[in-house]
Design an enzyme around this catalytic site. Structure first.
Site, PDB file in Angstrom:
ATOM      1  CG  HIS A   1       0.343   5.969  -0.821  1.00  0.00           C
ATOM      2  ND1 HIS A   1      -0.745   6.395  -1.554  1.00  0.00           N
ATOM      3  CD2 HIS A   1      -0.171   5.400   0.306  1.00  0.00           C
ATOM      4  CE1 HIS A   1      -1.868   6.112  -0.900  1.00  0.00           C
ATOM      5  NE2 HIS A   1      -1.539   5.504   0.223  1.00  0.00           N
TER       6      HIS A   1
ATOM      7  CG  HIS B   1      -1.864   1.131   1.306  1.00  0.00           C
ATOM      8  ND1 HIS B   1      -3.155   1.061   0.830  1.00  0.00           N
ATOM      9  CD2 HIS B   1      -1.705   2.393   1.785  1.00  0.00           C
ATOM     10  CE1 HIS B   1      -3.753   2.225   1.018  1.00  0.00           C
ATOM     11  NE2 HIS B   1      -2.896   3.054   1.602  1.00  0.00           N
ATOM     12  CD  GLU B   2       1.879   3.679   3.632  1.00  0.00           C
ATOM     13  OE1 GLU B   2       2.332   4.738   3.149  1.00  0.00           O
ATOM     14  OE2 GLU B   2       0.752   3.613   4.164  1.00  0.00           O
TER      15      GLU B   2
END
Length: 335
Positions: free
Chosen positions: A21, A17-18
């Site tokens: 980003h 998820h990170e």
């Protein structure tokens, strides 16, 4: 082993998820101050050209610290997140959930590729079975049963039961080495269902597995949305929500059944994380996206400080919910 499985699950949920980003931020030329694997005290650090890369003590998740992302006052840095165009902000915010969806698709693809997918091609014909008596051979492809076109192997059994003639026979259309043909079969009743004595070939084709993984993720998402609606309509919210303790319990249960159930759980929770993160609630990526759109429409009516305050309140609400579901999970363990 349960501890390892749990840590791996949290890593597969949060770190990609990170990473999503981070990749999107770099693509949009946003300054990333730190990208970390894990949480807590840093064990290893490597300073890049502008980004500090670190490995931290608790191997659960990670984070991507962007310039101008969480400060109450806007950064003057032209490469800060708050100074990027609205569509760039949305791409960066949505990319985390996109990576969770990708993890889910890959997990379901692995299941399909390793364990195989049914086809409409016959693999074996049982000796002395109705299929053998009708001249059906291994390698034949089932095209239709009783006039209903077969798309999946599961259709075969369903259409046989639905298309039985008055004399107990059913017409099956096949494609084989000699071309297309239709045979008449007299099914037998076995354990309360009609059978003809054929099994299908199993495919491990990676491209078909990828399609199957994508369609499986979509079906899982649809079921998730329906479950979310029922969560509030059923009036039993307390007993239907779960948190980290519940996840540990689910991992413990699924690993006893085998690896396929664990991989399926990875896909399910990854999709859950993507879905929840995109909800239009403050502090979540979905809430931040809503603010990007509102501020695009209203201009400077909403300041960075005002938005930061709303997200802080949202974070406090989420922490309260986290404590609630954790306590709920613990109490369930002793019931």
């Amino acid at each position: 082993m349960i501890v390892i499985y749990v840590i791996l699950l949290f890593v597969l949920m949060i770190f990609p998820h990170e990473l999503g980003h981070f990749i999107a931020a770099k693509a949009c030329r946003v300054q990333v101050n730190e990208f970390a694997f894990g949480m807590g005290p840093a064990l290893l650090k490597k300073q890049g050209r502008e980004t500090l890369y670190s490995v931290r003590a608790v191997p659960v998740g990670g984070y991507c610290a962007m310039e101008g992302e969480d400060t109450e006052e806007a950064s003057d840095n032209p490469r800060a997140f708050n100074n990027k165009k609205w569509w760039q902000k949305i791409i960066i915010l949505i990319s985390g959930a996109a990576m969770n969806v990708l993890i889910a698709v890959l997990a379901l693809t692995i299941i399909s590729a390793v364990y195989g997918m049914t086809t409409t091609v016959i693999d074996e014909v049982s000796g002395g079975s109705p299929a053998m008596s009708a001249g059906i051979e291994a390698g034949d492809e089932v095209l239709a049963v009783g006039g209903d076109r077969v798309e999946n192997w599961s259709d075969v059994g369903t259409y046989i039961a639905e298309n039985i003639a008055s004399d107990g026979s059913v017409q099956i259309t096949l494609a084989g080495d000699s071309g297309e043909r239709t045979v008449t079969v007299l099914p037998e009743e076995t354990d309360g269902r009609l059978t003809v004595g054929i099994t299908c070939k199993v495919s491990h084709n990676i491209f078909r597995a990828l399609v199957n993984g994508a369609s499986g993720a979509w079906d899982m998402t649809v079921m998730m949305v329906d479950a979310f609606k029922q969560l509030f309509s059923s009036g039993d919210f307390v007993n239907q929500v779960s948190g980290p303790v519940g996840i540990v319990s689910a991992v413990s249960e699924t690993t006893t059944y085998g690896g396929v159930y664990y991989v399926y759980l990875v896909a399910l929770i990854s999709l859950n994380l993507a879905f929840i993160n995109l909800l239009p609630f403050p502090a979540l990526d979905g809430g931040r996206i809503i603010f990007v759109i509102i501020r695009l429409i209203t201009g400077k009516a909403i300041t960075d400080k005002m938005e930061g305050t709303v997200h802080m309140i949202g974070m406090m609400c989420l922490l309260g919910l986290f404590v609630f579901v954790t306590w709920n999970d613990i109490t369930r363990l002793f019931q």
